[in-house]
Design an enzyme around this catalytic site. Structure first.
Site, PDB file in Angstrom:
ATOM      1  N   GLU A  24     -33.689 104.342 -60.328  1.00  0.00           N
ATOM      2  CA  GLU A  24     -34.072 104.405 -58.920  1.00  0.00           C
ATOM      3  C   GLU A  24     -33.610 105.733 -58.328  1.00  0.00           C
ATOM      4  O   GLU A  24     -32.722 106.389 -58.868  1.00  0.00           O
ATOM      5  CB  GLU A  24     -33.409 103.269 -58.132  1.00  0.00           C
ATOM      6  CG  GLU A  24     -33.713 101.883 -58.638  1.00  0.00           C
ATOM      7  CD  GLU A  24     -32.894 100.805 -57.932  1.00  0.00           C
ATOM      8  OE1 GLU A  24     -33.306  99.648 -57.978  1.00  0.00           O
ATOM      9  OE2 GLU A  24     -31.832 101.145 -57.351  1.00  0.00           O
ATOM     10  N   LYS A  52     -31.574 107.984 -55.620  1.00  0.00           N
ATOM     11  CA  LYS A  52     -30.339 107.851 -54.848  1.00  0.00           C
ATOM     12  C   LYS A  52     -30.540 108.598 -53.534  1.00  0.00           C
ATOM     13  O   LYS A  52     -30.543 109.834 -53.498  1.00  0.00           O
ATOM     14  CB  LYS A  52     -29.146 108.425 -55.615  1.00  0.00           C
ATOM     15  CG  LYS A  52     -27.809 108.196 -54.926  1.00  0.00           C
ATOM     16  CD  LYS A  52     -26.659 108.696 -55.787  1.00  0.00           C
ATOM     17  CE  LYS A  52     -25.321 108.419 -55.111  1.00  0.00           C
ATOM     18  NZ  LYS A  52     -25.187 109.129 -53.826  1.00  0.00           N
ATOM     19  N   ASP A  64     -30.137 110.043 -49.660  1.00  0.00           N
ATOM     20  CA  ASP A  64     -29.086 110.700 -48.898  1.00  0.00           C
ATOM     21  C   ASP A  64     -29.275 110.322 -47.430  1.00  0.00           C
ATOM     22  O   ASP A  64     -29.797 111.095 -46.623  1.00  0.00           O
ATOM     23  CB  ASP A  64     -29.174 112.219 -49.092  1.00  0.00           C
ATOM     24  CG  ASP A  64     -27.862 112.919 -48.771  1.00  0.00           C
ATOM     25  OD1 ASP A  64     -26.901 112.219 -48.417  1.00  0.00           O
ATOM     26  OD2 ASP A  64     -27.810 114.152 -48.869  1.00  0.00           O
ATOM     27  N   TYR A  82     -33.305  98.120 -52.061  1.00  0.00           N
ATOM     28  CA  TYR A  82     -33.131  98.177 -53.509  1.00  0.00           C
ATOM     29  C   TYR A  82     -32.186  97.114 -54.066  1.00  0.00           C
ATOM     30  O   TYR A  82     -31.959  97.071 -55.272  1.00  0.00           O
ATOM     31  CB  TYR A  82     -32.603  99.553 -53.919  1.00  0.00           C
ATOM     32  CG  TYR A  82     -31.423 100.037 -53.090  1.00  0.00           C
ATOM     33  CD1 TYR A  82     -30.142  99.528 -53.284  1.00  0.00           C
ATOM     34  CD2 TYR A  82     -31.606 101.000 -52.116  1.00  0.00           C
ATOM     35  CE1 TYR A  82     -29.074  99.947 -52.530  1.00  0.00           C
ATOM     36  CE2 TYR A  82     -30.543 101.444 -51.348  1.00  0.00           C
ATOM     37  CZ  TYR A  82     -29.281 100.921 -51.555  1.00  0.00           C
ATOM     38  OH  TYR A  82     -28.220 101.340 -50.790  1.00  0.00           O
ATOM     39  N   LYS A 134     -25.755 112.409 -60.469  1.00  0.00           N
ATOM     40  CA  LYS A 134     -25.804 113.342 -59.348  1.00  0.00           C
ATOM     41  C   LYS A 134     -26.581 114.604 -59.711  1.00  0.00           C
ATOM     42  O   LYS A 134     -26.351 115.205 -60.756  1.00  0.00           O
ATOM     43  CB  LYS A 134     -24.385 113.729 -58.926  1.00  0.00           C
ATOM     44  CG  LYS A 134     -23.555 112.563 -58.408  1.00  0.00           C
ATOM     45  CD  LYS A 134     -23.953 112.179 -56.993  1.00  0.00           C
ATOM     46  CE  LYS A 134     -23.413 113.182 -55.980  1.00  0.00           C
ATOM     47  NZ  LYS A 134     -23.713 112.761 -54.597  1.00  0.00           N
ATOM     48  N   CYS A 137     -38.923 151.985 -38.288  1.00  0.00           N
ATOM     49  CA  CYS A 137     -39.593 153.157 -37.719  1.00  0.00           C
ATOM     50  C   CYS A 137     -39.186 153.459 -36.284  1.00  0.00           C
ATOM     51  O   CYS A 137     -39.578 154.496 -35.733  1.00  0.00           O
ATOM     52  CB  CYS A 137     -41.109 152.991 -37.801  1.00  0.00           C
ATOM     53  SG  CYS A 137     -41.766 151.683 -36.736  1.00  0.00           S
ATOM     54  N   CYS A 183     -43.433 144.536 -34.927  1.00  0.00           N
ATOM     55  CA  CYS A 183     -43.611 145.978 -34.826  1.00  0.00           C
ATOM     56  C   CYS A 183     -45.109 146.239 -34.946  1.00  0.00           C
ATOM     57  O   CYS A 183     -45.719 145.894 -35.958  1.00  0.00           O
ATOM     58  CB  CYS A 183     -42.845 146.700 -35.940  1.00  0.00           C
ATOM     59  SG  CYS A 183     -43.227 148.472 -36.028  1.00  0.00           S
ATOM     60  N   CYS A 227     -45.313 152.574 -40.338  1.00  0.00           N
ATOM     61  CA  CYS A 227     -44.074 151.821 -40.555  1.00  0.00           C
ATOM     62  C   CYS A 227     -43.986 151.521 -42.054  1.00  0.00           C
ATOM     63  O   CYS A 227     -44.779 150.739 -42.586  1.00  0.00           O
ATOM     64  CB  CYS A 227     -44.082 150.533 -39.735  1.00  0.00           C
ATOM     65  SG  CYS A 227     -42.546 149.583 -39.856  1.00  0.00           S
TER      66      CYS A 227
END
Length: 667
Positions: free
Chosen positions: A117, A119, A121, A223, A311, A408, A421, A427
């Protein structure tokens, strides 16, 4: 009351299909009409049913959180930081199973099988249902006691307020999350932008004002059932089927394996596809599926022995913002680039981060952030982005916005949140970037060309625009440093070859603002002539697929620029063809695949994926890279992973036999 029950049941069905199954049954307008009638009836009668969707908007401000003691403990998970540690966990599982079977030969445990599954956050949720009604929701807390957040959780539309199971008490565990697309949309309107999706979800759920929770449009995946009175499960599959059947949102990235090597391959696929998800994950969870085995393996003081968290490399961290420089791009846009204290993130050392624009700096409270600690996030292998300050105080050095071009010296213009610009002709960074883009692979594909070459040609031969490239001579190139006969002749030949590129490549090479490869390809295929594209009106353009008002105006304005028109005419006079694309191949309208959206996944052995896609398109299919509710068919080769699992979850037709695929292609 009968009418109220009817409307509540109808709206809850629509909510379930929209938020949990991602398969809307009615339009927003139709939903809103019934919802408004329900609100009026509730106000008239003074009655609100326990599962009424009107409860999801958030009620009055709460005075505080009530502690909730979980009916069963919520365990933490042991962690594996790499595949070696994961294999060590698996070796322990097999050893414990073998030891049990030695002691109990009359009733041995089965060979271990695994569920994989995602994980998440976000923030762990523990929901209590009594006789089918949601009666409590709590945070994890210390695993034994959490904070009651029922009013906040009721605002999450993927959380069912009532469920079909009405014969006991269950506690269902899941994760409250804020989708990344929702976060991005929220931050465009918020007075105080959220730093990241995890904090956005946690801050919303642990907020005493449920209306704030509702405004963040949270989502949830489920889950586990931690406590069950009145129902039992033999394995993980049965439990997940129970959750689905009781209207809980189960993530389609859930796969089962009997071979541990397949588990490690699935982990690699999840990590690779991680950046394409619309929510944060920081790893995957591997669980033994058989519940009798789980009971036999038991727990340590902290963790279940039958599960482990794998992890991934972190995609978010904090570091010190050291300085900010300003860079000029191809279109003249001047963007800030942050230098940060070196930090490890997602497997690389990060020292530079993007700040997007001036408006972004102000919106994220970063104007006085030099020398302070900031959140950074890296995704999709692009330069990391600064999300915001760790603290709310403006306690750092000031980021000074430039008034003149750092290259420039031309006065800058503020357009929306960006500085520009406007000195296109003189330039240096703009000139070099335009020439480099023009020569790039997806554009005119001038072989052996690089940004370094563009800089050298500009500085030593005064090449100022792409048209100048086609007037270069062999003799001129020979005079340049590090240009010998071979390098000079190769570049001249590459320039000559590039004149034959098609119209789509030429349009993309021009670098029209707000247009990418897909748009320029579509323009080429629709108009089939450069002059027709240049003379197209905004009305004509907005009538084409995926072209809105802003893109249409960008295209029209670009071709009205005399500098652009003169440059294009010069290139055409010098032999650039900008050829119309080949006429599209005839597409079958009566094959098995005609009109179907098809996804290819896994390894094919008798065709390459590109060959299969080409043949499918010739038979009238649309080949897509991702599985969704709009997918009609999935072709699954060897080692198909999450896409196959999602297709099975959504009930999409799957072809797993390559010989069957070939038969259908040939018939």
């Amino acid at each position: 009351m009968d009418q109220m029950h009817t409307w509540v049941a109808e709206l809850n069905k629509y909510n379930y299909h929209y938020y949990t199954l991602d398969t809307p049954l009615v339009s927003d307008k139709e939903y809103d009409a019934i919802y408004d009638k329900l609100v009026a009836l509730e106000a008239e009668t003074g009655t609100v049913l326990p599962d009424s969707p009107t409860q999801r908007v958030g009620g009055e401000l709460l005075k505080g959180f009530t502690p909730h003691r979980h009916l069963a403990p919520l365990w933490s998970l042991d962690k594996a930081q790499n595949i070696e540690q994961l294999r060590s966990w698996n070796v322990r599982v097999h050893r414990l199973v073998n030891e049990y079977n030695t002691r109990n030969p009359e009733n041995p445990l089965p060979d271990p099988c695994y569920a994989v599954e995602l994980k998440y956050d976000g923030l762990t949720l523990n929901l209590t249902y009594r006789d089918g009604v949601l009666v409590q929701a709590a945070t994890r807390g210390n695993g034994v006691t959490g904070e009651g957040i029922l009013a906040q959780v009721k605002t999450i539309k993927s959380v069912p307020l009532t469920i079909p199971f009405e014969d006991g008490v269950i506690e269902v565990q899941g994760e409250g999350i804020m989708n990344l697309s929702v976060l991005a949309d929220y931050n465009t309107r918020a007075a105080e932008p959220l730093k990241n999706a995890r904090n956005g979800a946690a801050g919303a759920l642990r907020n005493l004002n449920p209306k704030t929770t509702a405004s963040r449009r949270l989502n949830a995946f489920f889950y586990n059932i931690g406590y069950a009175d009145g129902v039992e499960f033999a394995d993980h599959q049965e439990m997940m089927d129970f959750l689905r059947n009781n209207r809980f949102k189960v993530n389609p990235y859930l796969t089962y394996y009997s071979n541990f090597d397949d588990v490690t391959e699935q982990l690699a696929e999840i990590e690779e596809s991680r950046s394409g998800l619309d929510y944060l994950i920081d790893g995957a969870v591997i669980k033994i599926t058989d519940f009798r085995t789980r009971e036999a393996l038991g727990y340590t003081d902290k963790f279940p022995r039958w599960a482990v968290a794998y992890k991934f490399e972190a995609e978010e961290t904090t570091t010190i913002l050291e300085s900010v420089s300003w860079n000029v791009g191809r279109t003249g846009k001047v963007t800030p680039l942050a230098r940060v204290e070196a930090v490890e993130l997602a497997g690389v050392t990060v020292q530079n981060c993007t700040l997007n624009n001036v408006g972004d700096i102000e919106r994220k409270n970063l104007k006085h952030a030099l020398g302070t600690r900031v959140f950074i996030r890296r995704s999709n292998d692009v330069i990391p982005e600064i999300l915001g300050k760790v603290t709310e105080e403006s306690d750092g050095g000031e980021i000074i916005f430039p008034e003149n071009c750092p290259s420039c010296g031309f006065p800058l213009e503020m357009r929306g949140a960006h500085l520009f610009c406007n000195n296109k002709l003189d330039c240096k960074p703009q000139i070099i970037s335009r020439i480099t883009h023009f020569a790039s692979r997806d554009a005119m594909d001038i072989e052996t060309f690089s940004e370094k070459t563009a800089g050298q040609l500009h500085e030593e031969l005064n090449v100022r625009e792409p048209a100048d490239l086609y007037e270069l001579t062999f003799e001129q190139l020979l005079k340049l440093d590090r240009f010998g006969d071979k390098k000079a002749s190769n570049l001249i030949q590459a320039l000559e070859d590039s004149k034959g590129r098609d119209l789509a490549s030429f349009l993309y090479a021009l670098g029209i603002p707000n247009t990418g490869k897909a748009t320029t390809k579509m323009l080429a295929e629709h108009f089939r002539d450069l002059t027709a594209v240049m003379e197209a009106s905004a009305e004509e353009l907005t009538g084409l697929p995926d072209i809105g008002g802003i893109v249409a105006e960008s295209i029209v304005s670009y071709f009205k620029d005399p500098f652009v028109v003169t440059a294009i005419n010069r290139m055409l006079a010098l032999g650039v063809e900008a050829k119309a694309p080949e006429a599209p191949r005839p597409v079958s309208t009566n094959s098995f695949f005609s009109g179907k959206t098809v996804v290819l996944t896994g390894t094919l052995h008798k065709l390459t994926r590109d060959e299969a896609a080409e043949r499918l398109e010739a038979l009238g299919a649309k080949v897509s890279g991702s599985v969704s509710k709009k997918t009609d068919l999935v072709i699954a080769g060897e080692k198909a992973g999450s896409k196959l699992a999602k297709a099975q979850q959504l009930g999409i037709q799957v072809i797993e036999d390559e010989d069957e695929l070939l038969r259908l292609l040939e018939s």
